[in-house]
Design an enzyme around this catalytic site. Structure first.
Site, short mmCIF file in Angstrom:
data_model
loop_
_atom_site.label_atom_id
_atom_site.label_comp_id
_atom_site.label_asym_id
_atom_site.label_seq_id
_atom_site.Cartn_x
_atom_site.Cartn_y
_atom_site.Cartn_z
N ASN A 9 0.86 -1.17 0.00
CA ASN A 9 0.00 0.00 0.00
C ASN A 9 0.91 1.23 0.00
O ASN A 9 1.52 1.54 1.01
CB ASN A 9 -0.89 -0.04 1.26
CG ASN A 9 -1.71 1.21 1.43
OD1 ASN A 9 -1.80 2.05 0.54
ND2 ASN A 9 -2.33 1.34 2.61
N LYS A 11 0.14 4.34 -0.28
CA LYS A 11 -0.46 5.52 0.37
C LYS A 11 -0.18 6.79 -0.46
O LYS A 11 -0.14 6.71 -1.70
CB LYS A 11 0.05 5.63 1.82
CG LYS A 11 -0.16 4.33 2.60
CD LYS A 11 0.14 4.44 4.07
CE LYS A 11 -0.07 3.07 4.72
NZ LYS A 11 0.14 3.10 6.18
N HIS A 97 -9.21 0.97 4.97
CA HIS A 97 -7.94 1.18 5.66
C HIS A 97 -8.15 2.12 6.86
O HIS A 97 -8.94 3.06 6.78
CB HIS A 97 -6.90 1.76 4.69
CG HIS A 97 -5.53 1.74 5.28
ND1 HIS A 97 -5.10 2.68 6.17
CD2 HIS A 97 -4.51 0.85 5.14
CE1 HIS A 97 -3.87 2.38 6.55
NE2 HIS A 97 -3.49 1.27 5.94
N GLU A 99 -6.53 4.51 7.95
CA GLU A 99 -6.33 5.94 7.66
C GLU A 99 -7.58 6.54 7.01
O GLU A 99 -7.90 7.70 7.24
CB GLU A 99 -5.07 6.13 6.80
CG GLU A 99 -3.81 5.88 7.63
CD GLU A 99 -2.65 5.28 6.87
OE1 GLU A 99 -2.63 5.34 5.63
OE2 GLU A 99 -1.74 4.73 7.54
N GLU A 169 -5.33 -5.34 10.41
CA GLU A 169 -4.29 -4.35 10.66
C GLU A 169 -4.56 -3.66 11.99
O GLU A 169 -5.34 -2.69 12.05
CB GLU A 169 -4.27 -3.30 9.54
CG GLU A 169 -3.97 -3.90 8.18
CD GLU A 169 -3.38 -2.87 7.24
OE1 GLU A 169 -2.30 -3.12 6.72
OE2 GLU A 169 -3.98 -1.79 7.06
N GLY A 175 2.53 1.85 10.82
CA GLY A 175 3.46 2.97 10.70
C GLY A 175 4.14 3.36 12.00
O GLY A 175 4.75 4.41 12.10
N SER A 215 3.57 -2.59 10.22
CA SER A 215 5.03 -2.62 10.42
C SER A 215 5.67 -3.96 10.07
O SER A 215 6.60 -4.42 10.75
CB SER A 215 5.37 -2.21 11.87
OG SER A 215 4.93 -0.90 12.12
P1 PGA Z 1 3.05 -0.03 7.66
O1 PGA Z 1 1.57 0.17 7.05
O2 PGA Z 1 3.58 -1.30 7.06
O3 PGA Z 1 3.81 1.19 7.27
O4 PGA Z 1 2.85 -0.16 9.14
C1 PGA Z 1 0.71 -0.91 6.87
C2 PGA Z 1 -0.58 -0.43 6.25
O5 PGA Z 1 -1.00 0.70 6.55
O6 PGA Z 1 -1.19 -1.14 5.45
#
Ligand code: PGA
Length: 252
Positions: A9, A11, A97, A99, A169, A175, A215
Protein backbone atom coordinates in the site's frame (compact mmCIF):
# COMPACT_ATOMS: atom_id res chain seq x y z
CA UNK A 1 -5.44 -24.18 -1.01
CA UNK A 2 -5.56 -20.54 0.04
CA UNK A 3 -3.67 -18.03 -2.10
CA UNK A 4 -0.75 -16.28 -0.44
CA UNK A 5 -0.70 -12.55 -1.10
CA UNK A 6 1.80 -9.80 -0.46
CA UNK A 7 0.36 -6.37 -1.17
CA UNK A 8 2.08 -3.00 -0.98
CA UNK A 9 0.00 0.00 0.00
CA UNK A 10 1.91 3.01 -1.28
CA UNK A 11 -0.46 5.52 0.37
CA UNK A 12 0.30 9.16 -0.52
CA UNK A 13 3.75 8.43 -1.95
CA UNK A 14 5.48 8.29 -5.33
CA UNK A 15 5.19 10.52 -8.37
CA UNK A 16 4.51 8.97 -11.78
CA UNK A 17 8.23 8.50 -12.47
CA UNK A 18 8.87 7.09 -9.00
CA UNK A 19 5.96 4.68 -9.38
CA UNK A 20 7.27 3.40 -12.71
CA UNK A 21 10.76 3.04 -11.30
CA UNK A 22 9.55 1.08 -8.29
CA UNK A 23 7.41 -1.28 -10.37
CA UNK A 24 10.33 -1.88 -12.73
CA UNK A 25 12.68 -2.60 -9.84
CA UNK A 26 10.18 -5.09 -8.40
CA UNK A 27 9.78 -6.71 -11.79
CA UNK A 28 13.51 -7.15 -12.11
CA UNK A 29 13.94 -8.45 -8.58
CA UNK A 30 11.06 -10.91 -8.81
CA UNK A 31 11.94 -12.33 -12.21
CA UNK A 32 13.98 -15.23 -10.98
CA UNK A 33 12.19 -15.99 -7.77
CA UNK A 34 9.81 -18.88 -7.89
CA UNK A 35 6.58 -17.67 -6.42
CA UNK A 36 4.16 -20.53 -6.35
CA UNK A 37 0.59 -19.80 -5.33
CA UNK A 38 1.58 -16.26 -4.40
CA UNK A 39 0.11 -12.99 -5.67
CA UNK A 40 2.06 -9.75 -5.56
CA UNK A 41 0.00 -6.55 -5.60
CA UNK A 42 0.95 -2.88 -5.45
CA UNK A 43 -1.49 -0.06 -4.72
CA UNK A 44 -0.32 3.32 -6.06
CA UNK A 45 -2.38 6.48 -5.78
CA UNK A 46 -5.19 6.91 -8.36
CA UNK A 47 -3.25 9.16 -10.74
CA UNK A 48 -0.42 6.64 -11.06
CA UNK A 49 -2.51 3.50 -11.60
CA UNK A 50 -2.29 3.51 -15.40
CA UNK A 51 1.45 4.19 -15.51
CA UNK A 52 2.05 1.46 -12.92
CA UNK A 53 -0.11 -1.01 -14.84
CA UNK A 54 1.88 -0.30 -17.97
CA UNK A 55 5.18 -0.83 -16.15
CA UNK A 56 3.87 -4.07 -14.61
CA UNK A 57 2.99 -5.62 -17.97
CA UNK A 58 4.34 -9.14 -18.55
CA UNK A 59 5.09 -9.65 -14.86
CA UNK A 60 3.49 -11.20 -11.79
CA UNK A 61 2.82 -7.78 -10.34
CA UNK A 62 -0.81 -6.76 -10.05
CA UNK A 63 -2.02 -3.22 -9.47
CA UNK A 64 -4.81 -2.22 -7.07
CA UNK A 65 -6.48 1.04 -6.05
CA UNK A 66 -6.35 2.35 -2.48
CA UNK A 67 -10.00 3.37 -2.26
CA UNK A 68 -13.19 3.77 -4.27
CA UNK A 69 -16.54 5.53 -3.92
CA UNK A 70 -19.68 3.44 -3.61
CA UNK A 71 -21.82 5.46 -6.03
CA UNK A 72 -21.95 4.58 -9.71
CA UNK A 73 -21.58 8.25 -10.64
CA UNK A 74 -22.92 11.64 -9.59
CA UNK A 75 -22.09 14.80 -7.70
CA UNK A 76 -19.25 13.51 -5.53
CA UNK A 77 -16.36 15.84 -6.24
CA UNK A 78 -12.95 14.24 -5.99
CA UNK A 79 -14.20 10.65 -5.92
CA UNK A 80 -13.54 7.64 -8.17
CA UNK A 81 -16.06 4.90 -9.04
CA UNK A 82 -15.79 1.18 -9.71
CA UNK A 83 -16.60 1.74 -13.40
CA UNK A 84 -13.77 4.24 -13.70
CA UNK A 85 -11.28 1.86 -12.12
CA UNK A 86 -12.45 -1.02 -14.27
CA UNK A 87 -12.23 1.07 -17.41
CA UNK A 88 -8.46 1.46 -16.91
CA UNK A 89 -7.92 -2.20 -16.03
CA UNK A 90 -8.06 -2.14 -12.23
CA UNK A 91 -10.00 -4.97 -10.62
CA UNK A 92 -8.76 -4.90 -7.03
CA UNK A 93 -9.37 -2.17 -4.49
CA UNK A 94 -8.28 -1.70 -0.89
CA UNK A 95 -11.20 -0.67 1.31
CA UNK A 96 -11.53 0.31 4.94
CA UNK A 97 -7.94 1.18 5.66
CA UNK A 98 -7.65 2.68 9.14
CA UNK A 99 -6.33 5.94 7.66
CA UNK A 100 -9.53 6.22 5.62
CA UNK A 101 -11.60 5.44 8.70
CA UNK A 102 -9.69 7.92 10.90
CA UNK A 103 -8.95 10.86 8.60
CA UNK A 104 -11.87 10.58 6.16
CA UNK A 105 -14.57 9.34 8.52
CA UNK A 106 -15.34 6.13 6.66
CA UNK A 107 -17.97 4.22 8.54
CA UNK A 108 -18.86 0.53 8.52
CA UNK A 109 -22.11 1.47 6.77
CA UNK A 110 -20.30 3.25 3.93
CA UNK A 111 -17.84 0.37 3.73
CA UNK A 112 -20.66 -2.18 3.42
CA UNK A 113 -21.91 -0.17 0.42
CA UNK A 114 -18.43 0.05 -1.07
CA UNK A 115 -17.97 -3.72 -0.75
CA UNK A 116 -21.32 -4.27 -2.47
CA UNK A 117 -20.30 -1.94 -5.30
CA UNK A 118 -17.05 -3.87 -5.74
CA UNK A 119 -18.93 -7.16 -5.98
CA UNK A 120 -21.53 -5.77 -8.42
CA UNK A 121 -18.61 -5.05 -10.72
CA UNK A 122 -17.05 -8.50 -10.31
CA UNK A 123 -14.06 -6.80 -8.78
CA UNK A 124 -12.34 -7.86 -5.56
CA UNK A 125 -11.39 -6.04 -2.39
CA UNK A 126 -8.62 -6.15 0.16
CA UNK A 127 -10.77 -5.27 3.14
CA UNK A 128 -8.91 -3.73 6.11
CA UNK A 129 -9.99 -3.63 9.72
CA UNK A 130 -8.36 -3.75 13.14
CA UNK A 131 -8.57 -2.46 16.67
CA UNK A 132 -7.14 0.68 18.27
CA UNK A 133 -4.56 0.51 21.02
CA UNK A 134 -7.18 1.37 23.63
CA UNK A 135 -9.34 -1.54 22.43
CA UNK A 136 -6.49 -3.96 22.91
CA UNK A 137 -5.54 -2.50 26.28
CA UNK A 138 -9.11 -2.87 27.48
CA UNK A 139 -9.26 -6.38 26.05
CA UNK A 140 -11.98 -5.44 23.57
CA UNK A 141 -9.98 -6.26 20.45
CA UNK A 142 -11.95 -9.37 19.56
CA UNK A 143 -15.34 -7.69 19.90
CA UNK A 144 -14.19 -4.62 17.91
CA UNK A 145 -12.93 -6.78 15.05
CA UNK A 146 -16.07 -8.91 15.15
CA UNK A 147 -18.28 -5.80 14.86
CA UNK A 148 -16.21 -4.39 11.98
CA UNK A 149 -16.58 -7.63 10.01
CA UNK A 150 -20.27 -8.11 10.80
CA UNK A 151 -21.19 -4.54 9.92
CA UNK A 152 -19.32 -4.33 6.64
CA UNK A 153 -19.18 -7.89 5.30
CA UNK A 154 -21.75 -10.21 6.80
CA UNK A 155 -24.48 -9.11 4.38
CA UNK A 156 -22.55 -10.98 1.68
CA UNK A 157 -23.51 -14.35 0.19
CA UNK A 158 -21.14 -17.31 0.58
CA UNK A 159 -20.22 -17.10 -3.09
CA UNK A 160 -19.19 -13.43 -2.71
CA UNK A 161 -16.33 -14.41 -0.43
CA UNK A 162 -14.16 -15.55 -3.32
CA UNK A 163 -13.78 -11.82 -4.08
CA UNK A 164 -12.82 -10.86 -0.53
CA UNK A 165 -9.26 -10.69 0.81
CA UNK A 166 -9.09 -9.71 4.48
CA UNK A 167 -6.32 -7.60 5.99
CA UNK A 168 -6.15 -7.52 9.77
CA UNK A 169 -4.29 -4.35 10.66
CA UNK A 170 -4.15 -3.45 14.35
CA UNK A 171 -4.10 0.35 14.24
CA UNK A 172 -1.44 0.55 16.94
CA UNK A 173 0.97 -1.32 14.65
CA UNK A 174 0.49 0.77 11.49
CA UNK A 175 3.46 2.97 10.70
CA UNK A 176 4.57 2.87 14.32
CA UNK A 177 7.39 0.36 14.03
CA UNK A 178 5.51 -1.70 16.59
CA UNK A 179 4.36 -5.05 15.22
CA UNK A 180 1.87 -7.47 16.62
CA UNK A 181 3.74 -10.60 17.63
CA UNK A 182 3.31 -13.56 15.32
CA UNK A 183 1.26 -15.16 18.10
CA UNK A 184 -1.05 -12.15 18.38
CA UNK A 185 -1.56 -12.17 14.60
CA UNK A 186 -2.24 -15.91 14.55
CA UNK A 187 -4.67 -15.66 17.47
CA UNK A 188 -6.70 -12.94 15.76
CA UNK A 189 -6.61 -14.58 12.32
CA UNK A 190 -7.86 -17.87 13.78
CA UNK A 191 -10.62 -15.94 15.58
CA UNK A 192 -11.62 -14.25 12.29
CA UNK A 193 -11.69 -17.56 10.43
CA UNK A 194 -13.87 -18.96 13.21
CA UNK A 195 -16.35 -16.09 12.84
CA UNK A 196 -16.62 -16.72 9.11
CA UNK A 197 -17.02 -20.46 9.62
CA UNK A 198 -19.87 -19.80 12.09
CA UNK A 199 -21.67 -17.34 9.87
CA UNK A 200 -21.03 -19.20 6.60
CA UNK A 201 -19.27 -22.59 6.30
CA UNK A 202 -15.88 -24.04 7.18
CA UNK A 203 -15.10 -24.15 3.45
CA UNK A 204 -15.74 -20.43 3.00
CA UNK A 205 -13.57 -19.69 6.04
CA UNK A 206 -10.80 -22.01 4.84
CA UNK A 207 -10.63 -20.39 1.43
CA UNK A 208 -10.39 -16.73 2.45
CA UNK A 209 -6.89 -15.24 2.49
CA UNK A 210 -6.25 -13.23 5.66
CA UNK A 211 -3.30 -10.84 5.46
CA UNK A 212 -1.58 -9.22 8.40
CA UNK A 213 -0.62 -5.55 8.20
CA UNK A 214 1.28 -3.25 10.54
CA UNK A 215 5.03 -2.62 10.42
CA UNK A 216 5.89 -5.78 8.50
CA UNK A 217 9.58 -5.61 7.58
CA UNK A 218 12.16 -7.97 6.07
CA UNK A 219 13.28 -8.77 9.62
CA UNK A 220 9.92 -9.93 10.94
CA UNK A 221 8.07 -11.11 7.83
CA UNK A 222 9.20 -14.71 7.92
CA UNK A 223 8.05 -15.28 11.47
CA UNK A 224 4.66 -13.65 10.93
CA UNK A 225 4.08 -15.48 7.64
CA UNK A 226 5.00 -18.82 9.22
CA UNK A 227 1.73 -18.86 11.17
CA UNK A 228 -0.94 -21.18 9.74
CA UNK A 229 -3.72 -18.57 9.52
CA UNK A 230 -1.55 -15.75 8.19
CA UNK A 231 -1.73 -15.86 4.40
CA UNK A 232 0.47 -12.89 3.62
CA UNK A 233 0.80 -9.21 4.38
CA UNK A 234 -0.37 -5.72 3.55
CA UNK A 235 2.77 -3.64 3.66
CA UNK A 236 3.02 0.14 3.98
CA UNK A 237 6.40 1.76 4.60
CA UNK A 238 8.53 -1.23 3.60
CA UNK A 239 6.69 -1.51 0.26
CA UNK A 240 8.22 1.79 -0.87
CA UNK A 241 11.67 0.25 -1.05
CA UNK A 242 12.11 -2.38 -3.77
CA UNK A 243 14.67 -4.53 -1.98
CA UNK A 244 12.71 -4.52 1.29
CA UNK A 245 9.47 -5.40 -0.47
CA UNK A 246 11.16 -8.17 -2.45
CA UNK A 247 12.68 -9.57 0.75
CA UNK A 248 9.21 -9.61 2.34
CA UNK A 249 7.72 -11.35 -0.71
CA UNK A 250 10.46 -13.96 -0.60
CA UNK A 251 9.68 -14.59 3.08
CA UNK A 252 6.25 -15.93 2.23
P1 PGA B 1 3.05 -0.03 7.66
O1 PGA B 1 1.57 0.17 7.05
O2 PGA B 1 3.58 -1.30 7.06
O3 PGA B 1 3.81 1.19 7.27
O4 PGA B 1 2.85 -0.16 9.14
C1 PGA B 1 0.71 -0.91 6.87
C2 PGA B 1 -0.58 -0.43 6.25
O5 PGA B 1 -1.00 0.70 6.55
O6 PGA B 1 -1.19 -1.14 5.45
Amino acid sequence: MRTKIVAGNWKLNNTKEESKKLVKALKKGLKLSKLKNTRVIVAPTFVNLSASLKSAKKSKIEVAAQNMHQAKNGAFTGEVSADMLQSIGINTVILGHSERRTYFNETDTALAEKVSAVLEHQMETIFCFGELLEDRKSNNHFSVVEAQLKNALFHLKSSDWKSIILAYEPVWAIGTGETATAEQAQEMHAFIRGLIANKYTADVADDVSILYGGSVKPTNAEEIFSKPDVDGGLIGGAALNASDFIAIIKAI
